[in-house]
Design a protein around this motif. Structure first.
Motif, PDB file in Angstrom:
ATOM      1  N   GLN A   6       0.819  -1.206   0.000  1.00 21.50           N
ATOM      2  CA  GLN A   6       0.000   0.000   0.000  1.00 21.50           C
ATOM      3  C   GLN A   6       0.857   1.261   0.000  1.00 21.50           C
ATOM      4  O   GLN A   6       0.515   2.261  -0.631  1.00 21.50           O
ATOM      5  CB  GLN A   6      -0.939   0.009   1.209  1.00 21.50           C
ATOM      6  CG  GLN A   6      -1.852   1.220   1.271  1.00 21.50           C
ATOM      7  CD  GLN A   6      -2.831   1.151   2.434  1.00 21.50           C
ATOM      8  OE1 GLN A   6      -2.931   0.137   3.111  1.00 21.50           O
ATOM      9  NE2 GLN A   6      -3.560   2.227   2.669  1.00 21.50           N
ATOM     10  N   ASN A   7       2.003   1.231   0.703  1.00 20.12           N
ATOM     11  CA  ASN A   7       2.870   2.411   0.770  1.00 20.12           C
ATOM     12  C   ASN A   7       3.966   2.384  -0.297  1.00 20.12           C
ATOM     13  O   ASN A   7       4.948   3.132  -0.214  1.00 20.12           O
ATOM     14  CB  ASN A   7       3.495   2.531   2.158  1.00 20.12           C
ATOM     15  CG  ASN A   7       4.428   1.363   2.489  1.00 20.12           C
ATOM     16  OD1 ASN A   7       4.549   0.421   1.699  1.00 20.12           O
ATOM     17  ND2 ASN A   7       5.090   1.418   3.618  1.00 20.12           N
ATOM     18  N   TYR A   8       3.807   1.485  -1.292  1.00 14.93           N
ATOM     19  CA  TYR A   8       4.674   1.365  -2.474  1.00 14.93           C
ATOM     20  C   TYR A   8       6.039   0.753  -2.155  1.00 14.93           C
ATOM     21  O   TYR A   8       6.564  -0.014  -2.943  1.00 14.93           O
ATOM     22  CB  TYR A   8       4.876   2.713  -3.185  1.00 14.93           C
ATOM     23  CG  TYR A   8       3.619   3.524  -3.327  1.00 14.93           C
ATOM     24  CD1 TYR A   8       2.443   2.951  -3.799  1.00 14.93           C
ATOM     25  CD2 TYR A   8       3.593   4.865  -2.975  1.00 14.93           C
ATOM     26  CE1 TYR A   8       1.282   3.688  -3.919  1.00 14.93           C
ATOM     27  CE2 TYR A   8       2.428   5.619  -3.095  1.00 14.93           C
ATOM     28  CZ  TYR A   8       1.285   5.025  -3.565  1.00 14.93           C
ATOM     29  OH  TYR A   8       0.137   5.755  -3.679  1.00 14.93           O
ATOM     30  N   ALA A  53      -3.957   4.145  -0.882  1.00 17.90           N
ATOM     31  CA  ALA A  53      -3.413   5.473  -0.585  1.00 17.90           C
ATOM     32  C   ALA A  53      -3.805   6.521  -1.618  1.00 17.90           C
ATOM     33  O   ALA A  53      -3.393   7.678  -1.505  1.00 17.90           O
ATOM     34  CB  ALA A  53      -1.888   5.390  -0.486  1.00 17.90           C
ATOM     35  N   LEU A  54      -4.606   6.134  -2.613  1.00 18.35           N
ATOM     36  CA  LEU A  54      -4.947   7.055  -3.702  1.00 18.35           C
ATOM     37  C   LEU A  54      -6.334   7.652  -3.492  1.00 18.35           C
ATOM     38  O   LEU A  54      -7.211   7.030  -2.889  1.00 18.35           O
ATOM     39  CB  LEU A  54      -4.896   6.318  -5.048  1.00 18.35           C
ATOM     40  CG  LEU A  54      -3.581   5.597  -5.377  1.00 18.35           C
ATOM     41  CD1 LEU A  54      -3.712   4.886  -6.715  1.00 18.35           C
ATOM     42  CD2 LEU A  54      -2.408   6.574  -5.399  1.00 18.35           C
ATOM     43  N   ASP A  55      -6.544   8.863  -4.047  1.00 17.27           N
ATOM     44  CA  ASP A  55      -7.882   9.444  -3.993  1.00 17.27           C
ATOM     45  C   ASP A  55      -8.790   8.706  -4.974  1.00 17.27           C
ATOM     46  O   ASP A  55      -8.339   7.910  -5.798  1.00 17.27           O
ATOM     47  CB  ASP A  55      -7.844  10.945  -4.290  1.00 17.27           C
ATOM     48  CG  ASP A  55      -7.320  11.272  -5.684  1.00 17.27           C
ATOM     49  OD1 ASP A  55      -7.842  10.716  -6.671  1.00 17.27           O
ATOM     50  OD2 ASP A  55      -6.371  12.068  -5.789  1.00 17.27           O
ATOM     51  N   ARG A  56     -10.100   8.978  -4.886  1.00 17.94           N
ATOM     52  CA  ARG A  56     -11.082   8.178  -5.622  1.00 17.94           C
ATOM     53  C   ARG A  56     -10.850   8.182  -7.126  1.00 17.94           C
ATOM     54  O   ARG A  56     -10.852   7.129  -7.769  1.00 17.94           O
ATOM     55  CB  ARG A  56     -12.498   8.678  -5.299  1.00 17.94           C
ATOM     56  CG  ARG A  56     -13.583   7.871  -6.004  1.00 17.94           C
ATOM     57  CD  ARG A  56     -14.964   8.365  -5.655  1.00 17.94           C
ATOM     58  NE  ARG A  56     -15.975   7.582  -6.331  1.00 17.94           N
ATOM     59  CZ  ARG A  56     -16.466   6.428  -5.903  1.00 17.94           C
ATOM     60  NH1 ARG A  56     -16.006   5.902  -4.792  1.00 17.94           N
ATOM     61  NH2 ARG A  56     -17.390   5.780  -6.574  1.00 17.94           N
ATOM     62  N   ASN A  57     -10.671   9.379  -7.719  1.00 21.10           N
ATOM     63  CA  ASN A  57     -10.504   9.456  -9.166  1.00 21.10           C
ATOM     64  C   ASN A  57      -9.253   8.715  -9.623  1.00 21.10           C
ATOM     65  O   ASN A  57      -9.273   7.985 -10.621  1.00 21.10           O
ATOM     66  CB  ASN A  57     -10.444  10.916  -9.619  1.00 21.10           C
ATOM     67  CG  ASN A  57     -11.783  11.613  -9.520  1.00 21.10           C
ATOM     68  OD1 ASN A  57     -12.823  10.951  -9.479  1.00 21.10           O
ATOM     69  ND2 ASN A  57     -11.771  12.930  -9.480  1.00 21.10           N
TER      70      ASN A  57
END
Length: 332
Positions: free
Chosen positions: A71-73, A152-156
């Motif tokens: 998740q944190n790359y 960790a990303l926003d919806r779009n």
């Protein structure tokens, strides 16, 4: 086992080559522990893990031929993008010229040509995610593990990356096991979904199978919204007799909302009708959600928003109807 607690119990899964399998569940369901077992970060207290027929239960993580995206790359912050991608190839003994060609091809594939000289801190979240995916895939591992890859990303950006993940999976055909608590992500990406609860598998099926034919109350309410009609004061009509130990379930989007005086339709003979009073209307952009009081029962209906559509407000009397075949029976 964590002390006396079994985080995962009697987990048995077969993942065919090339499948995209998602393990879905709430916090504490055991999904992350299952992924850690597959990755080799946690050793099973009993049982075995087979990859292509070979036991890897006692093989350390760094000796398993696998790609992992966290998740944190987990990118190397002191290395450029190019060196991050080059690292797994170098560990496999690929010569420098071959590494450069592969890295350049992979950067082009994930739409990051020209970014090889940048440091991870100079990238956006979506770009870092693409680098993490590219690094996991560049050595062509037999399987790929994804740990909440888009959390960790926003919806779009998350929706954009879902499309990119599907495209990469089609292209590379890598057997992929993804862990997430995001129901929409699981439905969008997966060939099959495993729903876990309290360390055990609640149900395994295709996305459509799980959503349309949930076997338990937990699966029905965890994967989307559901009207559980266990205390309904009205008689529930269905095309099938309810199995013993089950309750009726109806998805909100299967319900049509109309005025009390709306004309009949051609398939009315196949439908059940009830009337109630709107308690609330929630506008959510592409759809409207109605909370309708029917006696002592509160029914949730959801319909796509369309121009010219009649809109009902709190206090309005409405007619609800649905196909009797849309009623499902789930174990409690």
């Amino acid at each position: 086992m964590y002390g006396a607690v079994a985080a995962v119990k009697a987990l048995s899964l077969i993942v065919p080559r090339g499948e995209f399998l998602t393990i879905l569940g709430p916090s504490g369901s055991g999904k992350t522990t299952a992924l850690m077992l597959l990755a080799g970060f946690v050793a099973p207290s009993e049982g075995d893990i087979l990859i292509a027929g070979r036991s890897v239960a006692s093989v350390p993580s760094y000796r398993r031929d696998q790609g992992i995206v966290f998740q944190n790359y987990a990118l190397f912050p002191h290395l450029t993008v190019h060196r991050n991608l080059e690292f797994p190839l170098e560990m496999r003994g690929i010569k420098a010229a071959g590494r450069v060609r592969q890295v350049d091809r992979m950067l082009e594939r994930v739409h990051l040509s020209g970014f090889g000289g940048r440091m991870p801190s100079q990238l956006s979240g979506g770009q870092q995610q693409r680098v993490a995916l590219a690094r996991a895939l560049i050595a062509d591992p037999p399987f790929l593990l994804l740990d909440e890859p888009l959390g960790a990303l926003d919806r779009n950006l998350r929706e954009q990356m879902q499309g990119e993940l599907k495209s990469l999976h089609r292209e590379f055909g890598t057997t992929t096991i993804c862990v997430t608590h995001d129901q929409e992500e699981a439905l969008t990406l997966s060939d099959r979904i495993v729903v876990m609860r309290a360390g055990i598998i609640e149900q395994t099926d295709t996305p459509a199978g799980l959503y349309d034919r949930p076997e338990t109350r937990f699966v029905a309410t965890f994967l989307g919204e559901a009207n559980i009609l266990d205390n309904a004061r009205f008689r529930i009509e269905s095309d099938a007799a309810p199995p013993s130990g089950t309750v009726a379930m109806l998805r909100p989007e299967r319900i049509c909302v109309a005025s009390d005086a709306a004309p009949k339709r051609a398939d009315d003979a196949l439908r059940q009708f009830i009337t109630g009073t709107v308690e609330d209307m929630i506008y959510a952009g592409p759809f409207r959600k109605y909370h309708v009081r029917v006696g002592n029962d509160l029914i949730v209906a959801r319909e796509q928003a369309a121009s010219g559509q009649q809109i009902f407000l709190s206090g309005d009397r409405v007619r609800l109807d649905w196909l009797r075949s849309d009623i499902r029976f789930v174990r409690t």
